[in-house]
Design an enzyme around this catalytic site. Structure first.
Site, PDB file in Angstrom:
ATOM      1  N   LYS A   1       0.836  -1.216   0.000  1.00  0.00           N
ATOM      2  CA  LYS A   1       0.000   0.000   0.000  1.00  0.00           C
ATOM      3  C   LYS A   1       0.870   1.264   0.000  1.00  0.00           C
ATOM      4  CE  LYS A   1      -1.910   1.808   3.998  1.00  0.00           C
ATOM      5  NZ  LYS A   1      -1.711   3.234   4.151  1.00  0.00           N
ATOM      6  N   ASN A   2       1.815   1.325   0.944  1.00  0.00           N
ATOM      7  CA  ASN A   2       2.527   2.589   1.118  1.00  0.00           C
ATOM      8  C   ASN A   2       3.546   2.887   0.015  1.00  0.00           C
ATOM      9  OD1 ASN A   2       0.929   3.133   3.281  1.00  0.00           O
ATOM     10  ND2 ASN A   2       2.433   2.519   4.839  1.00  0.00           N
TER      11      ASN A   2
ATOM     12  N   CYS B   1      -5.586   7.783   8.542  1.00  0.00           N
ATOM     13  CA  CYS B   1      -6.024   7.257   9.832  1.00  0.00           C
ATOM     14  C   CYS B   1      -5.809   8.282  10.941  1.00  0.00           C
ATOM     15  CB  CYS B   1      -5.236   5.987  10.171  1.00  0.00           C
ATOM     16  SG  CYS B   1      -5.790   4.557   9.254  1.00  0.00           S
TER      17      CYS B   1
ATOM     18  N   ARG C   1      -0.136  14.169  13.106  1.00  0.00           N
ATOM     19  CA  ARG C   1       0.408  13.969  11.768  1.00  0.00           C
ATOM     20  C   ARG C   1       0.577  15.276  10.964  1.00  0.00           C
ATOM     21  NH1 ARG C   1      -2.291   8.731   9.109  1.00  0.00           N
ATOM     22  NH2 ARG C   1      -0.205   8.432   8.313  1.00  0.00           N
ATOM     23  N   PRO C   2       1.367  16.218  11.463  1.00  0.00           N
ATOM     24  CA  PRO C   2       1.594  17.450  10.699  1.00  0.00           C
ATOM     25  C   PRO C   2       2.413  17.174   9.439  1.00  0.00           C
ATOM     26  CG  PRO C   2       3.061  17.357  12.595  1.00  0.00           C
ATOM     27  CD  PRO C   2       2.163  16.155  12.701  1.00  0.00           C
TER      28      PRO C   2
ATOM     29  N   ASP D   1       3.423   0.234  12.179  1.00  0.00           N
ATOM     30  CA  ASP D   1       2.225  -0.345  11.542  1.00  0.00           C
ATOM     31  C   ASP D   1       1.993  -1.802  11.963  1.00  0.00           C
ATOM     32  OD1 ASP D   1       1.924   2.066  10.287  1.00  0.00           O
ATOM     33  OD2 ASP D   1       2.795   1.426   8.391  1.00  0.00           O
TER      34      ASP D   1
ATOM     35  N   ARG E   1      -9.016  -0.380   3.294  1.00  0.00           N
ATOM     36  CA  ARG E   1      -8.107   0.649   2.761  1.00  0.00           C
ATOM     37  C   ARG E   1      -6.695   0.093   2.609  1.00  0.00           C
ATOM     38  NH1 ARG E   1      -7.255   5.347   6.213  1.00  0.00           N
ATOM     39  NH2 ARG E   1      -5.608   5.461   4.675  1.00  0.00           N
TER      40      ARG E   1
END
Ligand code: EPU
Length: 417
Positions: A22-23, A116, A121-122, A304, A397
Site C-alpha cells: 500500500k505505502n 487514519c 500527523r503534521p 504499523d 483501505r
C-alpha cells in the site's frame, strides 16, 4: 453499515500470497504524473486508497487503465487543477500530488490530506522542504497553495526521517534545477521503490535506502515502469496470524530484509518459522513468551505492526510492554481488545502494558483505524464465538482482498454491505 463477521478458532492452513505494498503504491501513482506520456505500475494492491488516487488522477485529466493489478497512466493531457477536498481527505497519500505537481507545473492547490486518525500527523517537514527548494506556501484554513517560479536543488536536512516528506521531496526535486541532497532521509523500503521508479523514468537518484539521498532534477521524465514491492505490513500481519492459529500456513512473497525486526522479535518470543526462498511457513506457537517492543523508523520495529502484534502478546505467558514512538494515538484498538477479554493497560500516552495469556471471546467491535482494525480481525480469528467488526471499510483501505485470502486458508469470515 458494512461489517466483517468472523466465526473464530478455525485452524488456518494453505497459502496466502502477499499483495503489492500500500505505502509504495500510493506514492507510485502520484509519481506517475511526472511522466510526459505513459507509465505502468505492476502488482498494485486492490485497496480503497488506490481507488481514490485514481479518482484524483482522472480529475487531473490522466487516462488510467487498470488490468489485473497493472495500472497504466497516460499523463500526456495532465491538467493542473485544484484537488477537491472530498477526494484529498480520503487518504494520507494525496499529499504526494504536492511534490509531483509542484515539480511538473510549479503550482499545486489542495486541502490537508486525510488518513487514519492516529495522531496529529503534521506535514511541516514536507512544507519546509518545498520552501527550501524555493516554493512559496500559502495556507488558508486547511487549503495549501504552493507555488514556485523555479525550484532550485539544495542540501536539505530533515529534523525527523519522515517517510512522506522524503518521498514528497524526491518528487519535487525531480523537477528542480540542479541537485537536491536530502540528509537524514527515511530509509523505508517504500523510498527505494519510488526511487527505482524515478530512475526508470529518467531521474538520476542516488542513495535511496540510506540516510542521504541525492536527486538530479530533469525535464526529461517519461516511460516509467515499476513493480510494487510486496507489502511488508500485510506480510507481517499474516505471519502474526500464523503464530496465532496457523497450521503450516505458508506466506508467499516475503522479502525477509523488509521484516527483519518482526522476525527477530518473533524468535525472541518463541515463535518458530521456516523460510524457503520467498515463502515463510509458520504454525501456531503454543508457548508464547512476553516481550518488550519499541516502535522505530526502519529498520526498527514498524509502528504499523504494533497493533497487530498486541493481539499476539495477549496470548503470551506474562506481561509485555509496548512503547509507541511514532504516533501519539495508536492504542485505540485496546478498548475493544479488552472487551473481547484481553487485559491491556494504557500506562501513558505512548506506553502500553499487556497481561497474558487471555482467552478471547467474540463480540461487536469497531475498527477505529487500519492497523487497529487488523489487530481486531486477528483477535476475531482466535476468539471463541462470533466477532462483528463495524467500520470495517477502514481495513479494506490497506488489506487487499482480505476476506477472500483468509477464506481460502480456512477462515470463517464474511463481508456484509
Ligand atoms: N511528522 C511530522 N512532520 C512531518 C511529517 C511527519 O511531525 O512533516 C511526524 C508524524 O506526525 C509522525 C512521524 O513523523 O509522528 C512519522 O511520520 P512519517 O511522515 O514518517 O509517516 P507518514 O508519511 O505520515 C507513512 C505511512 C504510515 C506509516 C508511516 C511510518 C503512508 C501513506 N503512510 O506515513 O502508514 O505508519 O509512514 O512508516 O505511506 C499505515 O499504513 O497504517 C500507516 C499509517
Amino acid at each position: 453499515m458494512s461489517k466483517i463477521i468472523i466465526n473464530g478458532q478455525k485452524e488456518l492452513t494453505g497459502e496466502i500470497e502477499i499483495s503489492g505494498a500500500k505505502n509504495s503504491a500510493v506514492a507510485l501513482l502520484p509519481a506517475a504524473t511526472l511522466c510526459k506520456t505513459k507509465s505502468t505500475i505492476y502488482n498494485v494492491p486492490e485497496i480503497r486508497d488506490i481507488d481514490y488516487l485514481i479518482k484524483i488522477m482522472e480529475h487531473l485529466n490522466c487516462k488510467v487503465t487498470v488490468d489485473n493489478g497493472a495500472i497504466t497512466i497516460d499523463s500526456s493531457k495532465l491538467k493542473n487543477k485544484p484537488i477537491p477536498e472530498d477526494l484529498s481527505v480520503q487518504m494520507r497519500a494525496s499529499y504526494y500530488f504536492m511534490g509531483a505537481l509542484l515539480a511538473k507545473f510549479g503550482k499545486v492547490e489542495m486541502s490537508f490530506p486525510g488518513g487514519c486518525n492516529i495522531g496529529a500527523r503534521p506535514i511541516d517537514i514536507h512544507i519546509k522542504g518545498f520552501q527550501e527548494l524555493g516554493a512559496h506556501v500559502e495556507i488558508i484554513k486547511n487549503r495549501y497553495i504552493i507555488t514556485a517560479k523555479k525550484l532550485k536543488g539544495k542540501k536539505i536536512y530533515f529534523d525527523f526521517p519522515s517517510v512522506g516528506a522524503t518521498i514528497n521531496l524526491m518528487l519535487a526535486a525531480s523537477g528542480a534545477e540542479g541537485t537536491t541532497i536530502i540528509e537524514n532521509a527515511a530509509m523505508e523500503p517504500e523510498i527505494v521503490n519510488v526511487a527505482s521508479f524515478l530512475i526508470n523514468m529518467g531521474v538520476n537518484v542516488r542513495g535511496a535506502g540510506t540516510k542521504t539521498i541525492e536527486i538530479d532534477g530533469t525535464k526529461n521524465v517519461d516511460n516509467g515502469v515499476v513493480d510494487v514491492f510486496p507489502d511488508r505490513i500485510e506480510c507481517g500481519t499474516y505471519i502474526i496470524l500464523g503464530a496465532l492459529i496457523g497450521k503450516n500456513l505458508r506466506i508467499r512473497g516475503i522479502i525477509k530484509e523488509h521484516i527483519g525486526a518482526l522476525l527477530m522479535k518473533l524468535t525472541e518470543i518463541g515463535v518458530n518459522y521456516e523460510i524457503n526462498g520467498d515463502v515463510l511457513t509458520i504454525s501456531k506457537c503454543e508457548d508464547i513468551k512476553p516481550a518488550n517492543i519499541k516502535t522505530q523508523v526502519f529498520p526498527g520495529f514498524p509502528t504499523d505492526l504494533q497493533q497487530p502484534i498486541t493481539t499476539l502478546l495477549t496470548q503470551a505467558k506474562g506481561v509485555s510492554n509496548i512503547e509507541e514512538t511514532l504516533y501519539e494515538n495508536r492504542f485505540k484498538n485496546t478498548y475493544d481488545l479488552n472487551r473481547m477479554g484481553a487485559i491491556t493497560n494504557v500506562l501513558t500516552l505512548n506506553k502500553l502494558e499487556i497481561k497474558g495469556p487471555r482467552k478471547l471471546k467474540g463480540t461487536h467491535v469497531i475498527a477505529t483505524d487500519l492497523r487497529g482494525g487488523a489487530s481486531l480481525f486477528l483477535a476475531g480469528l482466535i476468539a471463541s464465538g462470533t466477532t462483528e467488526i463495524e467500520q470495517c471499510d477502514v481495513i479494506l483501505r490497506g488489506y487487499s482482498n482480505i476476506v477472500e485470502k483468509l477464506r481460502a486458508v480456512g477462515a470463517d469470515i464474511e463481508y456484509v454491505e
